[in-house]
Design a protein around this motif. Structure first.
Motif, PDB file in Angstrom:
ATOM      1  N   ILE A  60       0.837  -1.212   0.000  1.00 21.32           N
ATOM      2  CA  ILE A  60       0.000   0.000   0.000  1.00 21.32           C
ATOM      3  C   ILE A  60       0.866   1.253   0.000  1.00 21.32           C
ATOM      4  N   ALA A  61       1.937   1.231   0.788  1.00 21.36           N
ATOM      5  CA  ALA A  61       2.823   2.395   0.837  1.00 21.36           C
ATOM      6  C   ALA A  61       3.517   2.622  -0.501  1.00 21.36           C
ATOM      7  N   LEU A  62       4.018   1.541  -1.116  1.00 25.25           N
ATOM      8  CA  LEU A  62       4.713   1.690  -2.395  1.00 25.25           C
ATOM      9  C   LEU A  62       3.757   2.118  -3.508  1.00 25.25           C
ATOM     10  N   ALA A  63       2.586   1.471  -3.562  1.00 24.07           N
ATOM     11  CA  ALA A  63       1.618   1.820  -4.606  1.00 24.07           C
ATOM     12  C   ALA A  63       1.097   3.241  -4.414  1.00 24.07           C
ATOM     13  N   ALA A  65       2.635   5.774  -2.996  1.00 28.96           N
ATOM     14  CA  ALA A  65       3.672   6.748  -3.354  1.00 28.96           C
ATOM     15  C   ALA A  65       3.824   6.872  -4.869  1.00 28.96           C
ATOM     16  N   GLY A  66       3.770   5.725  -5.580  1.00 29.55           N
ATOM     17  CA  GLY A  66       3.893   5.775  -7.042  1.00 29.55           C
ATOM     18  C   GLY A  66       2.726   6.503  -7.702  1.00 29.55           C
ATOM     19  N   VAL A  67       1.492   6.169  -7.257  1.00 32.59           N
ATOM     20  CA  VAL A  67       0.321   6.836  -7.835  1.00 32.59           C
ATOM     21  C   VAL A  67       0.327   8.328  -7.498  1.00 32.59           C
ATOM     22  N   PHE A  68       0.737   8.654  -6.281  1.00 32.64           N
ATOM     23  CA  PHE A  68       0.813  10.074  -5.908  1.00 32.64           C
ATOM     24  C   PHE A  68       1.791  10.821  -6.797  1.00 32.64           C
ATOM     25  N   LEU A  69       2.961  10.238  -7.076  1.00 30.91           N
ATOM     26  CA  LEU A  69       3.952  10.920  -7.903  1.00 30.91           C
ATOM     27  C   LEU A  69       3.427  11.142  -9.326  1.00 30.91           C
ATOM     28  N   ILE A  70       2.757  10.133  -9.887  1.00 30.55           N
ATOM     29  CA  ILE A  70       2.225  10.270 -11.252  1.00 30.55           C
ATOM     30  C   ILE A  70       1.155  11.354 -11.311  1.00 30.55           C
ATOM     31  N   LEU A  71       0.222  11.318 -10.354  1.00 31.80           N
ATOM     32  CA  LEU A  71      -0.848  12.318 -10.348  1.00 31.80           C
ATOM     33  C   LEU A  71      -0.299  13.719 -10.096  1.00 31.80           C
ATOM     34  N   ALA A  72       0.711  13.842  -9.235  1.00 32.35           N
ATOM     35  CA  ALA A  72       1.282  15.157  -8.958  1.00 32.35           C
ATOM     36  C   ALA A  72       1.982  15.724 -10.192  1.00 32.35           C
ATOM     37  N   ILE A  73       2.680  14.877 -10.932  1.00 35.91           N
ATOM     38  CA  ILE A  73       3.346  15.348 -12.158  1.00 35.91           C
ATOM     39  C   ILE A  73       2.314  15.832 -13.176  1.00 35.91           C
ATOM     40  N   VAL A  74       1.226  15.082 -13.333  1.00 34.40           N
ATOM     41  CA  VAL A  74       0.179  15.486 -14.277  1.00 34.40           C
ATOM     42  C   VAL A  74      -0.461  16.809 -13.842  1.00 34.40           C
ATOM     43  N   ALA A  75      -0.716  16.946 -12.538  1.00 34.23           N
ATOM     44  CA  ALA A  75      -1.336  18.173 -12.036  1.00 34.23           C
ATOM     45  C   ALA A  75      -0.427  19.376 -12.247  1.00 34.23           C
ATOM     46  N   VAL A  76       0.864  19.215 -11.994  1.00 34.48           N
ATOM     47  CA  VAL A  76       1.797  20.331 -12.144  1.00 34.48           C
ATOM     48  C   VAL A  76       1.921  20.745 -13.611  1.00 34.48           C
ATOM     49  N   ARG A  77       2.015  19.773 -14.508  1.00 31.54           N
ATOM     50  CA  ARG A  77       2.166  20.106 -15.924  1.00 31.54           C
ATOM     51  C   ARG A  77       0.930  20.819 -16.478  1.00 31.54           C
ATOM     52  N   HIS A  78      -0.249  20.370 -16.099  1.00 30.30           N
ATOM     53  CA  HIS A  78      -1.464  21.031 -16.579  1.00 30.30           C
ATOM     54  C   HIS A  78      -1.646  22.404 -15.924  1.00 30.30           C
ATOM     55  N   ALA A  79      -1.207  22.550 -14.668  1.00 24.61           N
ATOM     56  CA  ALA A  79      -1.276  23.869 -14.035  1.00 24.61           C
ATOM     57  C   ALA A  79      -0.351  24.860 -14.742  1.00 24.61           C
ATOM     58  N   GLY A  80       0.841  24.407 -15.112  1.00 25.73           N
ATOM     59  CA  GLY A  80       1.738  25.277 -15.868  1.00 25.73           C
ATOM     60  C   GLY A  80       1.176  25.654 -17.226  1.00 25.73           C
ATOM     61  N   ALA A  81       0.541  24.694 -17.909  1.00 22.71           N
ATOM     62  CA  ALA A  81      -0.070  24.994 -19.209  1.00 22.71           C
ATOM     63  C   ALA A  81      -1.216  25.993 -19.078  1.00 22.71           C
ATOM     64  N   GLU A  82      -2.002  25.880 -18.009  1.00 21.10           N
ATOM     65  CA  GLU A  82      -3.103  26.822 -17.791  1.00 21.10           C
ATOM     66  C   GLU A  82      -2.579  28.232 -17.501  1.00 21.10           C
ATOM     67  N   MET A  83      -1.526  28.342 -16.703  1.00 24.27           N
ATOM     68  CA  MET A  83      -0.944  29.647 -16.427  1.00 24.27           C
ATOM     69  C   MET A  83      -0.344  30.262 -17.695  1.00 24.27           C
ATOM     70  N   HIS A  84       0.242  29.432 -18.542  1.00 25.15           N
ATOM     71  CA  HIS A  84       0.772  29.941 -19.813  1.00 25.15           C
ATOM     72  C   HIS A  84      -0.355  30.469 -20.692  1.00 25.15           C
ATOM     73  N   ARG A  85      -1.486  29.782 -20.712  1.00 28.59           N
ATOM     74  CA  ARG A  85      -2.616  30.238 -21.526  1.00 28.59           C
ATOM     75  C   ARG A  85      -3.166  31.559 -21.013  1.00 28.59           C
ATOM     76  N   VAL A  86      -3.200  31.732 -19.701  1.00 29.94           N
ATOM     77  CA  VAL A  86      -3.763  32.944 -19.122  1.00 29.94           C
ATOM     78  C   VAL A  86      -2.812  34.134 -19.288  1.00 29.94           C
ATOM     79  N   LEU A  87      -1.509  33.906 -19.124  1.00 29.13           N
ATOM     80  CA  LEU A  87      -0.558  35.015 -19.122  1.00 29.13           C
ATOM     81  C   LEU A  87      -0.059  35.388 -20.511  1.00 29.13           C
ATOM     82  N   ALA A  88      -0.121  34.479 -21.469  1.00 25.83           N
ATOM     83  CA  ALA A  88       0.445  34.757 -22.802  1.00 25.83           C
ATOM     84  C   ALA A  88      -0.171  35.989 -23.463  1.00 25.83           C
TER      85      ALA A  88
END
Length: 268
Positions: A60-63, A65-88
């Motif tokens: 449970i701990a390993l799974a 942590a892995g799922v958390f890392l994948i979801l966090a990477i996806v969230a960060v990348r889409h947040a950066g793309a949204e900020m780029h769309r708003v600020l451009a």
């Protein structure tokens, strides 16, 4: 239906431009994956243990942590793309790209530290090793990092924008440099000069004197030189036209029986 309402609908329909949605796909994906990442982190910390006595708790701990890392990477990348769309549209694509890069770096760093914490990895030793490595890399790449931080300062101060014609003075240039800004990056500013494109480091742009280039505008002094002296004096704000400078046609057109202000006494 009134004519005003019909006119408004007709104007809105003639534009034929789709309205930009307030909640875009990047924003929705970023919010959803961010919430799921927090849930996975909480579940992994509550029900999992990497050093636990049972295999289920370790899995449970390993799974988690892995799922958390994948979801966090996806969230960060889409947040950066949204900020780029708003600020451009507001600050330019180059400045918005710098903000997106900073969001990605900060978010991925936080996600990695949180994942290491879920895996019970001693973060203190990693932070100490990272600090020493950062000092060595900072000394080795001092000039490159200086350009990066200078680019961030230019992003916040915004002394010029893309497509502006500027002139800059610096001791290393040996004179004045004129050109049009065609690109602004994380380390360089590209100018279109008379000799062709020129990439100038951001640190040099930050330390130089910069102003608008008006060399291509028509000379107003030359335009005024062809105008008679009395006409120029007549159009200058706050100027006074004396009697000997007034043309003869203006003196002849003065109404009879009216006091001429040019011939009045000093108290007038």
């Amino acid at each position: 239906m009134s004519a005003r309402v019909r006119g408004r609908r007709k104007t809105a329909g003639s534009a034929n431009e789709p309205l930009t949605p307030l909640l875009t796909a990047d924003f929705r994906v970023s919010m959803a994956t961010g919430i799921l990442a927090l849930v996975c982190m909480a579940g992994s910390g509550a029900f999992g243990d990497v050093h636990g006595p049972t295999l289920s708790r370790r899995l449970i701990a390993l799974a988690g942590a892995g799922v958390f890392l994948i979801l966090a990477i996806v969230a960060v990348r889409h947040a950066g793309a949204e900020m780029h769309r708003v600020l451009a549209p507001r600050v330019g694509a180059s400045h918005a790209g710098v903000v997106r890069l900073l969001i990605n770096l900060f978010g991925l760093t936080v996600a990695m530290l949180a994942t290491l914490g879920l895996l019970a990895v001693p973060v203190k030793h990693l932070l100490l090793g990272g600090a020493l490595t950062g000092i060595i890399v900072g000394i080795a790449a001092q000039q490159a990092l200086g350009n990066v931080f200078a680019g961030l300062v230019l992003l916040l101060a915004r002394p010029f924008n893309v497509a502006d014609r500027i002139r800059m003075r610096h001791s290393t240039l040996g004179g004045e440099l004129q050109g049009r800004v065609i690109a602004m990056g994380l380390t360089y500013v590209t100018l279109e000069t008379a000799d062709g494109p020129l990439s100038v480091p951001n640190s040099l742009m930050l330390g130089a004197g910069i102003g608008p280039d008006r060399s291509g505008e028509p000379d107003r002094t030359a335009q005024q030189g062809s105008v008679p002296a009395h006409d120029r004096a007549r159009h200058l704000p706050g100027s006074r036209l004396f009697h000997h400078d007034r043309p003869a046609d203006l003196r002849s057109d003065w109404p009879s029986g009216t006091a001429n202000p040019d011939r009045a006494g000093p108290g007038t």
